[in-house]
Write a protein that holds these residues in place. Structure first.
Motif, PDB file in Angstrom:
ATOM      1  N   SER A  46       0.830  -1.208   0.000  1.00  0.00           N
ATOM      2  CA  SER A  46       0.000   0.000   0.000  1.00  0.00           C
ATOM      3  C   SER A  46       0.862   1.255   0.000  1.00  0.00           C
ATOM      4  O   SER A  46       0.599   2.206  -0.750  1.00  0.00           O
ATOM      5  CB  SER A  46      -0.922  -0.016   1.220  1.00  0.00           C
ATOM      6  OG  SER A  46      -1.659   1.186   1.308  1.00  0.00           O
ATOM      7  N   GLN A  47       1.900   1.266   0.828  1.00  0.00           N
ATOM      8  CA  GLN A  47       2.765   2.436   0.891  1.00  0.00           C
ATOM      9  C   GLN A  47       3.549   2.616  -0.406  1.00  0.00           C
ATOM     10  O   GLN A  47       3.773   3.750  -0.855  1.00  0.00           O
ATOM     11  CB  GLN A  47       3.731   2.307   2.070  1.00  0.00           C
ATOM     12  CG  GLN A  47       3.059   2.388   3.431  1.00  0.00           C
ATOM     13  CD  GLN A  47       2.477   3.761   3.704  1.00  0.00           C
ATOM     14  OE1 GLN A  47       2.929   4.757   3.151  1.00  0.00           O
ATOM     15  NE2 GLN A  47       1.460   3.816   4.550  1.00  0.00           N
ATOM     16  N   LEU A  48       3.958   1.513  -1.014  1.00  0.00           N
ATOM     17  CA  LEU A  48       4.662   1.601  -2.295  1.00  0.00           C
ATOM     18  C   LEU A  48       3.738   2.161  -3.368  1.00  0.00           C
ATOM     19  O   LEU A  48       4.146   3.007  -4.177  1.00  0.00           O
ATOM     20  CB  LEU A  48       5.172   0.222  -2.702  1.00  0.00           C
ATOM     21  CG  LEU A  48       5.952   0.149  -4.027  1.00  0.00           C
ATOM     22  CD1 LEU A  48       7.198   1.008  -3.959  1.00  0.00           C
ATOM     23  CD2 LEU A  48       6.303  -1.299  -4.356  1.00  0.00           C
ATOM     24  N   GLY A  53       2.648   6.956  -6.606  1.00  0.00           N
ATOM     25  CA  GLY A  53       1.578   7.780  -7.156  1.00  0.00           C
ATOM     26  C   GLY A  53       0.654   7.026  -8.083  1.00  0.00           C
ATOM     27  O   GLY A  53       0.099   7.623  -9.025  1.00  0.00           O
ATOM     28  N   LEU A  54       0.470   5.728  -7.856  1.00  0.00           N
ATOM     29  CA  LEU A  54      -0.430   4.958  -8.716  1.00  0.00           C
ATOM     30  C   LEU A  54      -1.844   5.514  -8.613  1.00  0.00           C
ATOM     31  O   LEU A  54      -2.345   5.748  -7.502  1.00  0.00           O
ATOM     32  CB  LEU A  54      -0.416   3.483  -8.323  1.00  0.00           C
ATOM     33  CG  LEU A  54       0.923   2.746  -8.446  1.00  0.00           C
ATOM     34  CD1 LEU A  54       0.745   1.278  -8.087  1.00  0.00           C
ATOM     35  CD2 LEU A  54       1.493   2.885  -9.849  1.00  0.00           C
ATOM     36  N   VAL A  78      -9.675   3.442 -13.222  1.00  0.00           N
ATOM     37  CA  VAL A  78     -10.277   4.125 -14.370  1.00  0.00           C
ATOM     38  C   VAL A  78     -10.552   5.585 -14.029  1.00  0.00           C
ATOM     39  O   VAL A  78     -10.260   6.497 -14.818  1.00  0.00           O
ATOM     40  CB  VAL A  78     -11.572   3.409 -14.805  1.00  0.00           C
ATOM     41  CG1 VAL A  78     -12.285   4.214 -15.897  1.00  0.00           C
ATOM     42  CG2 VAL A  78     -11.265   1.999 -15.303  1.00  0.00           C
ATOM     43  N   ILE A  79     -11.096   5.822 -12.830  1.00  0.00           N
ATOM     44  CA  ILE A  79     -11.391   7.190 -12.414  1.00  0.00           C
ATOM     45  C   ILE A  79     -10.097   8.000 -12.297  1.00  0.00           C
ATOM     46  O   ILE A  79     -10.021   9.157 -12.744  1.00  0.00           O
ATOM     47  CB  ILE A  79     -12.156   7.185 -11.080  1.00  0.00           C
ATOM     48  CG1 ILE A  79     -13.580   6.651 -11.307  1.00  0.00           C
ATOM     49  CG2 ILE A  79     -12.187   8.575 -10.449  1.00  0.00           C
ATOM     50  CD1 ILE A  79     -14.362   6.434 -10.034  1.00  0.00           C
ATOM     51  N   GLY A  80      -9.069   7.408 -11.695  1.00  0.00           N
ATOM     52  CA  GLY A  80      -7.801   8.104 -11.541  1.00  0.00           C
ATOM     53  C   GLY A  80      -7.174   8.478 -12.876  1.00  0.00           C
ATOM     54  O   GLY A  80      -6.682   9.599 -13.050  1.00  0.00           O
ATOM     55  N   ILE A  81      -7.206   7.552 -13.821  1.00  0.00           N
ATOM     56  CA  ILE A  81      -6.645   7.832 -15.146  1.00  0.00           C
ATOM     57  C   ILE A  81      -7.450   8.922 -15.853  1.00  0.00           C
ATOM     58  O   ILE A  81      -6.886   9.842 -16.465  1.00  0.00           O
ATOM     59  CB  ILE A  81      -6.587   6.549 -15.985  1.00  0.00           C
ATOM     60  CG1 ILE A  81      -5.554   5.583 -15.397  1.00  0.00           C
ATOM     61  CG2 ILE A  81      -6.251   6.863 -17.443  1.00  0.00           C
ATOM     62  CD1 ILE A  81      -5.539   4.227 -16.060  1.00  0.00           C
ATOM     63  N   CYS A  82      -8.762   8.822 -15.769  1.00  0.00           N
ATOM     64  CA  CYS A  82      -9.604   9.839 -16.410  1.00  0.00           C
ATOM     65  C   CYS A  82      -9.359  11.219 -15.815  1.00  0.00           C
ATOM     66  O   CYS A  82      -9.357  12.231 -16.533  1.00  0.00           O
ATOM     67  CB  CYS A  82     -11.078   9.453 -16.277  1.00  0.00           C
ATOM     68  SG  CYS A  82     -11.579   8.058 -17.310  1.00  0.00           S
ATOM     69  N   GLY A 111     -12.295  11.655  -6.771  1.00  0.00           N
ATOM     70  CA  GLY A 111     -12.895  11.127  -5.560  1.00  0.00           C
ATOM     71  C   GLY A 111     -11.991  11.379  -4.361  1.00  0.00           C
ATOM     72  O   GLY A 111     -11.614  12.511  -4.084  1.00  0.00           O
ATOM     73  N   TYR A 112     -11.624  10.305  -3.675  1.00  0.00           N
ATOM     74  CA  TYR A 112     -10.792  10.438  -2.471  1.00  0.00           C
ATOM     75  C   TYR A 112      -9.313  10.203  -2.754  1.00  0.00           C
ATOM     76  O   TYR A 112      -8.500  10.229  -1.818  1.00  0.00           O
ATOM     77  CB  TYR A 112     -11.271   9.441  -1.403  1.00  0.00           C
ATOM     78  CG  TYR A 112     -11.280   8.003  -1.860  1.00  0.00           C
ATOM     79  CD1 TYR A 112     -10.140   7.197  -1.772  1.00  0.00           C
ATOM     80  CD2 TYR A 112     -12.439   7.430  -2.381  1.00  0.00           C
ATOM     81  CE1 TYR A 112     -10.153   5.881  -2.191  1.00  0.00           C
ATOM     82  CE2 TYR A 112     -12.458   6.116  -2.802  1.00  0.00           C
ATOM     83  CZ  TYR A 112     -11.312   5.332  -2.690  1.00  0.00           C
ATOM     84  OH  TYR A 112     -11.326   4.028  -3.101  1.00  0.00           O
ATOM     85  N   LEU A 113      -8.939   9.951  -3.992  1.00  0.00           N
ATOM     86  CA  LEU A 113      -7.525   9.719  -4.304  1.00  0.00           C
ATOM     87  C   LEU A 113      -6.729  11.018  -4.161  1.00  0.00           C
ATOM     88  O   LEU A 113      -7.172  12.079  -4.603  1.00  0.00           O
ATOM     89  CB  LEU A 113      -7.368   9.183  -5.729  1.00  0.00           C
ATOM     90  CG  LEU A 113      -8.011   7.827  -6.036  1.00  0.00           C
ATOM     91  CD1 LEU A 113      -7.726   7.421  -7.470  1.00  0.00           C
ATOM     92  CD2 LEU A 113      -7.526   6.760  -5.063  1.00  0.00           C
ATOM     93  N   GLY A 114      -5.568  10.895  -3.577  1.00  0.00           N
ATOM     94  CA  GLY A 114      -4.728  12.075  -3.386  1.00  0.00           C
ATOM     95  C   GLY A 114      -3.848  12.348  -4.573  1.00  0.00           C
ATOM     96  O   GLY A 114      -2.615  12.309  -4.472  1.00  0.00           O
ATOM     97  N   LEU A 115      -4.455  12.602  -5.732  1.00  0.00           N
ATOM     98  CA  LEU A 115      -3.688  12.835  -6.957  1.00  0.00           C
ATOM     99  C   LEU A 115      -3.474  14.332  -7.202  1.00  0.00           C
ATOM    100  O   LEU A 115      -4.275  15.148  -6.801  1.00  0.00           O
ATOM    101  CB  LEU A 115      -4.419  12.219  -8.155  1.00  0.00           C
ATOM    102  CG  LEU A 115      -4.649  10.704  -8.078  1.00  0.00           C
ATOM    103  CD1 LEU A 115      -5.436  10.221  -9.292  1.00  0.00           C
ATOM    104  CD2 LEU A 115      -3.314   9.964  -7.979  1.00  0.00           C
TER     105      LEU A 115
END
Length: 359
Positions: free
Chosen positions: A147-149, A154-155, A341-345, A355-359
């Motif tokens: 998880s930390q990796l 930044g996946l 999919v959401i992160g890539i979009c 959403g909740y991703l820290g990107l």
């Protein structure tokens, strides 16, 4: 789930904080093995519910003199609920690995009337047996590291869900199970052999006492047919979306859904598993609201994404769960896949947020 404020980067971390985190993850994984994977995840739900409830209360009351606004939620939800104590990638993953180990090492522990391979029995507590606790501890540590990796690289997906999936596959490889397994019917998506109660003809991948297990073992016998999966997906998505619209909490619905699994663990028939549905329902509303500015449309988007998540989860269980001998978590797989999919979009500029991703 990867919360922006909870991430503890391993790269560059001083030795002592890293050792504290690693030792706690070892204990968390052993805790999951002692209680069992599903009971430990129920605890995740209670802790997340507590953390999010306190966060909502603090938002209503205002900043407390000694507690900056938002710190209660980060401390309880992030550090404990999704952290090294009851984080699914640690406690649940440790319990899943323990079940895989027990399935090979102690086949005599199979409960009476258990038709699946013992490695899929994630409802049992394994108590204080040292070797089982050690397996849980090792996989708890591994889950934390993965998880930390994922976060450090930044996946663009949910690192905890991804870790739950990968540690389950690693447990299969370590303990000698097929990574996917061979389908007994007409391909991986065919649940017909289960519906006909066909036994497995040759159990060359499992101990002999399990030779009579079912040829195909769906994750949930009451939650695998496509119409039902889609329907409960809409329901869970709508509820998760509504909770976010009313409270601002993405994870409160997840916590409620996880707590409801207490009844499934106690043997109440046909309790649905919905934490992946309520979570992605919340995300659907979070994404849609700034795009459309309408609570009604955002709510409908939440239901739609819940349905998609349910279908993805069912597809993943038919490939990764039903044909081998251990638990590989369909909700974790669906969360990781849909959030990817959401992160890539989002990174491509197609969505206003991730959403909740820290990107």
């Amino acid at each position: 789930m990867v919360l922006p404020l909870q991430t503890v980067p391993i790269v560059g971390m001083e030795l002592e904080p890293f050792l504290v985190l690693a030792i706690t993850a070892l204990a968390g994984g052993a805790f999951g093995a002692a209680l069992g994977a599903l009971p430990s995840f129920v605890f995740t739900g209670f802790v997340v519910f507590l953390g999010e409830g306190l966060a909502i209360l603090q938002s209503e009351v205002g900043e407390l003199p000694s507690v900056p606004n938002g710190e209660l939620a980060v401390g309880i939800t992030g550090v404990i609920g999704f952290g090294a104590i009851t984080g699914p990638h640690i406690a649940f993953a440790g319990g899943v690995a323990a079940s895989a180990y027990v399935g090979k090492k102690y086949p005599e522990m199979s409960p009476k009337g258990w038709d699946y391979h013992l490695g899929k029995n994630i409802t049992e507590a394994y108590g204080t047996k040292p070797d089982i606790l050690a397996v849980g501890a090792v996989f708890g540590l591994l889950g934390m590291l993965i998880s930390q990796l994922s976060s450090g690289l930044g996946l663009p997906t949910d690192g905890i869900a991804l870790s739950v999936f990968l540690t389950a596959l690693i447990a299969r490889a370590v303990f000698g199970y097929p990574i996917i397994g061979k389908p007994a019917g007409d391909g991986y998506f065919d649940m017909g052999p289960f519906e006909r109660e066909e036994p497995r003809e040759q159990a060359d991948d499992v101990p002999e006492p399990n030779a009579g297990r079912l040829a195909v073992e769906p994750w949930l016998p009451h939650q695998y047919k496509w119409p039902g999966v889609a329907a409960i997906g809409v329901v869970g998505g709508l509820l998760g979306g509504y909770i976010w619209l009313q409270t601002g909490s993405i994870f409160l619905g997840y916590g409620i859904s996880a707590m409801s699994l207490l009844f499934l663990n106690l043997g109440v028939a046909k309790i649905p598993v919905t934490h992946h549905l309520t979570l992605l329902g919340s995300v659907g509303a979070v994404i849609a609201m700034p795009m459309v500015g309408s609570t009604l449309v955002a709510l409908l988007a939440a239901g739609a994404l819940g349905a998609v998540t349910g279908v993805v989860g069912e597809a993943s269980q038919r490939i990764f769960y039903a044909h081998s001998g251990t638990h590989v978590d369909p909700p974790a797989m669906s969360i990781a896949a849909v959030m990817l999919v959401i992160g890539i979009c989002y990174l491509l500029g197609l969505l206003p947020n991730a959403g909740y991703l820290g990107l």
